[in-house]
Design a protein around this motif. Structure first.
Motif, PDB file in Angstrom:
ATOM      1  N   THR A  73       0.848  -1.189   0.000  1.00 24.70           N
ATOM      2  CA  THR A  73       0.000   0.000   0.000  1.00 24.70           C
ATOM      3  C   THR A  73       0.878   1.230   0.000  1.00 24.70           C
ATOM      4  O   THR A  73       1.722   1.384   0.856  1.00 24.70           O
ATOM      5  N   THR A  75       0.935   5.463  -0.043  1.00 19.31           N
ATOM      6  CA  THR A  75       0.087   6.587   0.305  1.00 19.31           C
ATOM      7  C   THR A  75       0.777   7.844  -0.141  1.00 19.31           C
ATOM      8  O   THR A  75       1.970   8.002   0.066  1.00 19.31           O
ATOM      9  N   THR A  77       0.203  12.300  -0.593  1.00 20.24           N
ATOM     10  CA  THR A  77      -0.624  13.457  -0.317  1.00 20.24           C
ATOM     11  C   THR A  77      -0.319  14.496  -1.371  1.00 20.24           C
ATOM     12  O   THR A  77       0.705  14.452  -2.027  1.00 20.24           O
ATOM     13  N   ASN A 126       3.794   3.365   6.217  1.00 25.69           N
ATOM     14  CA  ASN A 126       2.477   3.610   5.622  1.00 25.69           C
ATOM     15  C   ASN A 126       1.340   3.299   6.584  1.00 25.69           C
ATOM     16  O   ASN A 126       0.318   3.987   6.588  1.00 25.69           O
ATOM     17  N   ASP A 127       1.502   2.262   7.397  1.00 27.02           N
ATOM     18  CA  ASP A 127       0.494   1.934   8.411  1.00 27.02           C
ATOM     19  C   ASP A 127       0.341   3.102   9.387  1.00 27.02           C
ATOM     20  O   ASP A 127      -0.775   3.543   9.682  1.00 27.02           O
ATOM     21  N   ASN A 130      -1.203   6.210   7.577  1.00 29.21           N
ATOM     22  CA  ASN A 130      -2.642   6.074   7.386  1.00 29.21           C
ATOM     23  C   ASN A 130      -3.400   6.260   8.698  1.00 29.21           C
ATOM     24  O   ASN A 130      -4.474   6.871   8.717  1.00 29.21           O
ATOM     25  N   LYS A 133      -3.391   9.987   9.428  1.00 30.23           N
ATOM     26  CA  LYS A 133      -4.357  10.670   8.562  1.00 30.23           C
ATOM     27  C   LYS A 133      -5.790  10.441   9.035  1.00 30.23           C
ATOM     28  O   LYS A 133      -6.615  11.368   9.015  1.00 30.23           O
TER      29      LYS A 133
END
Length: 156
Positions: A73, A75, A77, A126-127, A130, A133
């Motif tokens: 995954t 991510t 922005t 990334n975990d 996320n 966020k």
């Protein structure tokens, strides 16, 4: 190193570094990757043994043993949201996924209670991003609002 740390060190925005080096995921840089911090020119990122940084006419070579991992995954922005989010990450953890301050942990220094709701308990960038966020969206709506609160109070 992270783009946030390098941005603060050389006085060049994360977005400028990413643009100058054709980095599509600002949360992933590779050990040994050559990065240009020149604000007037663009340079492509290429793998190598060390990270070369340039600020104006000064050149510095840094060798690092830090490794960056990525899950399937990714991510990203966009726009000013990434600037506010990057500023929060820099203030809270300096980009260190293992940063702790009492009960607070990771990139966004989320409490154990927040991590139970939003995740981010692993050392995966990334975990944690996320989870941060999701926490920001639930509490502040946008990263800009969270950053404004952080500027006013010293925490978000």
């Amino acid at each position: 190193d992270t783009l946030n740390k390098l941005s603060a060190k050389y006085g060049v925005s994360v977005d400028t570094i990413a643009t100058n080096n054709n980095i599509s995921n600002v949360n992933l840089i590779i050990v040994g990757q050559h990065l240009s911090f020149a604000t007037a020119t663009k340079a492509a990122a290429t793998p190598a043994q060390s990270t070369t940084t340039e600020a104006a006419a000064t050149s510095t070579t840094t060798t690092t043993t830090t490794t960056t991992t990525s899950s399937a995954t990714t991510t990203s922005t966009t726009g000013s949201n990434s600037a506010a989010l990057n500023a929060l990450i820099a203030r809270e953890s300096g980009g260190n996924v293992n940063a702790t301050n009492g009960q607070y942990y990771g990139l966004g220094q989320l409490s154990a209670q927040a991590r139970a709701i939003y995740g981010g308990n692993s050392a995966d960038y990334n975990d944690q991003l996320n989870a941060m966020k999701a926490y920001i969206a639930a509490r502040y709506g946008t990263a800009e609002n969270a950053w404004a609160h952080s500027q006013a109070t010293g925490w978000y």
